[in-house]
Write an enzyme that holds these catalytic residues in place. Structure first.
Site, PDB file in Angstrom:
ATOM      1  N   ASP A 417       0.823  -1.207   0.000  1.00 52.05           N
ATOM      2  CA  ASP A 417       0.000   0.000   0.000  1.00 52.05           C
ATOM      3  C   ASP A 417       0.860   1.261   0.000  1.00 52.05           C
ATOM      4  OD1 ASP A 417      -2.592   1.421   0.477  1.00 52.05           O
ATOM      5  OD2 ASP A 417      -1.586   1.964   2.350  1.00 52.05           O
ATOM      6  N   GLU A 470       1.196  -0.472  -5.153  1.00 51.85           N
ATOM      7  CA  GLU A 470       0.247   0.606  -5.411  1.00 51.85           C
ATOM      8  C   GLU A 470       1.068   1.893  -5.405  1.00 51.85           C
ATOM      9  OE1 GLU A 470      -3.357   3.255  -3.623  1.00 51.85           O
ATOM     10  OE2 GLU A 470      -1.729   2.484  -2.416  1.00 51.85           O
TER      11      GLU A 470
END
Length: 740
Positions: A417, A470
């Site tokens: 993330d 990401e």
């Protein structure tokens, strides 16, 4: 042999122990093993015991019982006995007001800490710290118990507090290893399920209670204790293990169903109770399998205190959340997916952590895991703290956290993330709010080297996995090899494609001709990384609306737009990711506190959309041309990328041998075009695979056919062409053989 109780010479009140008694009562004793336990004194053995609440203590050796004397009317007891060959071979009979128990003395056991581990841990090169730090069952000299180890180098004293010692920090003060900054203790006879924390006395005198950073099991929030738990390693199904190298490769079909386990489906009379990991294995696995997804991705399951963070503010980086069951239950869910031929990815969050009191913030009274300077250690966007990526022990912590999900739970990949927030020192900061690196730049060199190290080592130690970034900027080489200066990820989310294409689809079709490039620009950079095309949870929250509600027009047009968009996405180069609810057209945006609106599936348009996703996935897997060359321009050709006037897109996807291809034709207006001619690269029969206007999907049925034959008529620069009716707001796919 007859056992006798011996009362040796009476020890007079020893005022020299008063400082130690005071320190014990205060639970602040740095060299506890230097005082408690067995010690040679004047050729005799003194066994010193601190047992709060005890009325009397008897030390039992192999042949004799010795009465320990209470010192200065305190909870300190000393047995002064003749030295013998094995001074550690004894037990304690402790009399309390209402009971008498026989226990082992934890201060008679030597440290179990491994010196080689400590060296690598302090060097930032330990990828399996979870095997050494935290609470683990062990056996010493035939005695079963649990060892606990904690890194807290700046603490003045550390105690284990638990159900076993009535949360009394004076009872189990730990041993400090100054060279490594690690504290440890072995507690005999502990059993699974004991709740525990660490009581830390900072150098300032501040007292802090912390959960175990390395615990593999934690209490269900809002409770915050760690739980001693014996976690059996995951057993990956052999059928999956043999195929994992190919199933997770860049040239494999990868279609991911993203799931928030707490809101996919709920149960109970009020519809608020979570499904357990076991129930999810029974319901979610067959659902994902039926829809044809090749992979599932869980939003963060590392233990986290606040439901509203969706897991993106974790405190237990080694513990699957107990909201849904035990660590074994989570491993079972993973295994059931793999048994069904479905890979499992989880979100992993090394970019920030919350400031909850029981977590990592100011762990030993100092900024241990985070930077002290807010310009480096605080996230303004999320009101969270940032890891100090330059501290070696923090690097070992994060490296080990990444590795544990592969080694202990058998997952197939990590989606990392917020990588961009790690890469840039000035991320979401104004001038003067960040500190440049040693070269004066904005790159976070420590975070970069850590990411590279983790990616390299995880791929080396766990063959066949996926590491997914990401990363929302144009950072070069995210999926490039580390040796060539890349970050070493296997895949990257294509945020540019997602933003541009959703913006285009949100527009009224009447004006889409002016924004044609929003759908074609992605092909300029489509092969610069190994991309995944994400329609994730981030696009259906915070007032953005659901995917269906982003589409313009009346209800029929909304469904038609979304069907056309899905068809275009499954034809576009790049792996696929779709967030739950998008497969049947959730009207409401996602709410983490409620189940998906499953009742919608009683209505034909929602059933039709779900049928389309199923058929797209099965078509995708069956056509190598749609996935083998996702990362190479050799597998893609535009037929006509410039038809902005009609908002029609047409292109070809090829397999690696270029022996087969798939023609994708998308019409993004409500107009119907009859007998539309389009150039094709090869003569022959073009079999229709997908028509998103099929009545089976809720469409009008225009352009349905089994196949079309080519004609020798030039079009779009091609010697051959086909003619077909193009339905409104629809995407079609045709498979063909390439003729020499």
């Amino acid at each position: 042999m007859e056992v006798t109780i011996t009362r040796l010479r009476k020890i007079p009140p020893l005022t020299q122990y008063q400082d130690e008694i005071d320190a014990l009562n205060a639970a602040c004793f740095e060299d506890i093993f230097g005082f408690l336990g067995p010690h040679c004194v004047d050729e005799r053995m003194q066994i010193r015991l601190f047992l709060p609440g005890a009325e009397s203590v008897i030390v039992t050796t192999t042949d004799t019982d010795y009465v320990a004397q209470r010192i200065n009317n305190s909870d300190l007891f000393i047995a002064d006995i003749p030295n013998h060959n094995d001074q550690n071979d004894y037990q304690l009979k402790v009399c309390y007001p209402l009971t008498t128990i026989v226990i082992e003395d934890p201060y008679r056991f030597n440290s179990l800490l491994d010196e080689d581990f400590c060296f690598l841990f302090n060097q930032g090169k330990q990828s399996q710290a979870y095997r050494h730090l935290g609470g683990h069952f062990d056996e010493v000299d035939g005695i079963h118990g649990a060892r606990f180890s904690l890194w807290a180098p700046n603490a003045k004293s550390v105690s284990l507090i638990s159900d076993d010692n009535h949360w009394n920090p004076s009872r189990h003060i730990m041993r400090k290893h100054p060279a490594s900054g690690i504290w440890d203790i072995f507690i005999p006879e502990l059993t699974s399920g004991v709740r525990y924390k660490y009581h830390i006395v900072a150098m300032t005198g501040e007292r802090i209670e912390k959960a175990d950073p390395y615990a593999n099991f934690m209490q269900n929030p809002p409770d915050t204790a760690s739980i001693l738990h014996h976690c059996m390693p995951h057993r990956m199904p052999k059928s999956w293990q043999d195929k994992r190298n190919t199933r997770n490769a860049v040239d494999a079909p990868i279609s991911i169903y993203e799931v928030h386990l707490g809101s996919w489906k709920r149960q109970g009379d009020d519809g608020k109770a979570f499904l357990s990991y076991q129930q999810l294995a029974e319901q979610l696995v067959p659902y994902v399998s039926d829809l044809g997804f090749t992979h599932v991705q869980f939003m963060p399951i590392s233990e986290f205190p606040f439901n509203g963070s969706w897991g993106y503010q974790p405190v237990g980086m080694f513990a699957p959340t107990s909201r849904f069951g035990t660590p074994e239950d989570f491993a079972y869910l993973v295994a059931q997916f793999q048994q069904a031929g479905i890979g499992v990815l989880i979100d992993w969050v090394p970019g920030h952590f919350p400031s909850d009191p029981h977590g990592l913030a100011r762990f030993d009274g100092t900024h241990l895991f985070e930077h002290a300077d807010k310009r480096q250690g605080f996230h303004p966007d999320w009101n969270t703290l940032i890891y100090n990526y330059g501290r070696e022990e923090v690097r070992s912590y994060l490296h080990s956290s990444a590795n544990v999900w592969f080694q202990q739970y058998g997952v197939d990949g990590l989606r990392v993330d917020a990588v961009a927030s790690m890469l840039y020192l000035d991320y979401s900061r104004d001038e003067g709010e960040w500190i440049a690196n040693e070269h004066g730049g904005r790159e976070n060199l420590d975070a970069i080297s850590l990411i590279q190290q983790i990616n390299q080592d995880c791929y080396r130690d766990n063959p066949g996995i996926m590491m997914v970034a990401e990363e929302s900027t144009a950072w070069p080489g995210v999926t490039g090899f580390v040796d060539g200066g890349g970050l070493g990820f296997g895949f990257k989310w294509n945020m540019g494609w997602m933003n541009d294409s959703l913006q285009y689809m949100h527009r009224d079709p009447l004006y889409r001709n002016h924004y044609h490039g929003e759908m074609t620009f992605s092909m300029v950079y489509a092969f610069s990384e190994n991309y995944i095309l994400p329609l994730s949870h981030d696009e259906v929250v915070h007032g953005k609306g659901s995917l269906l509600n982003k589409m313009p027009g009346d209800d029929w047009q909304k469904f038609a737009n979304l069907r056309a968009y899905y068809g275009f996405m499954w034809g576009h180069p790049g792996k696929k990711l779709l967030f739950m609810g998008g497969e049947f057209g959730q009207w409401k945006e996602w709410d983490h506190d409620h189940s998906l609106d499953w009742h919608l599936l009683q209505y034909e348009p929602h059933q039709g959309l779900q049928n389309l996703i199923r058929d797209l996935n099965y078509t995708y897997v069956s056509q190598p041309a749609l996935y083998q060359y996702d990362n190479s321009p050799l597998g893609f050709d535009w037929i006509d990328e410039g038809n902005a006037e009609q908002s029609i897109f047409s292109f070809i996807r090829y397999n690696k041998e270029r022996t087969c291809g798939v023609l994708i034709l998308a019409n993004m207006t409500p107009a119907t075009y009859q007998c539309y001619r389009i150039g094709v690269p090869s003569a022959g029969r073009y079999h229709q695979l997908i028509n998103t206007d099929n009545a089976r999907y809720g469409g009008s049925g225009v352009g349905l056919t089994d196949y079309v034959e080519t004609e020798t008529e030039q079009c779009h620069g091609q010697a051959q062409s086909i003619m077909t009716d193009i339905p409104p707001l629809a995407t079609m796919m045709f498979a063909f053989k390439v003729r020499p």
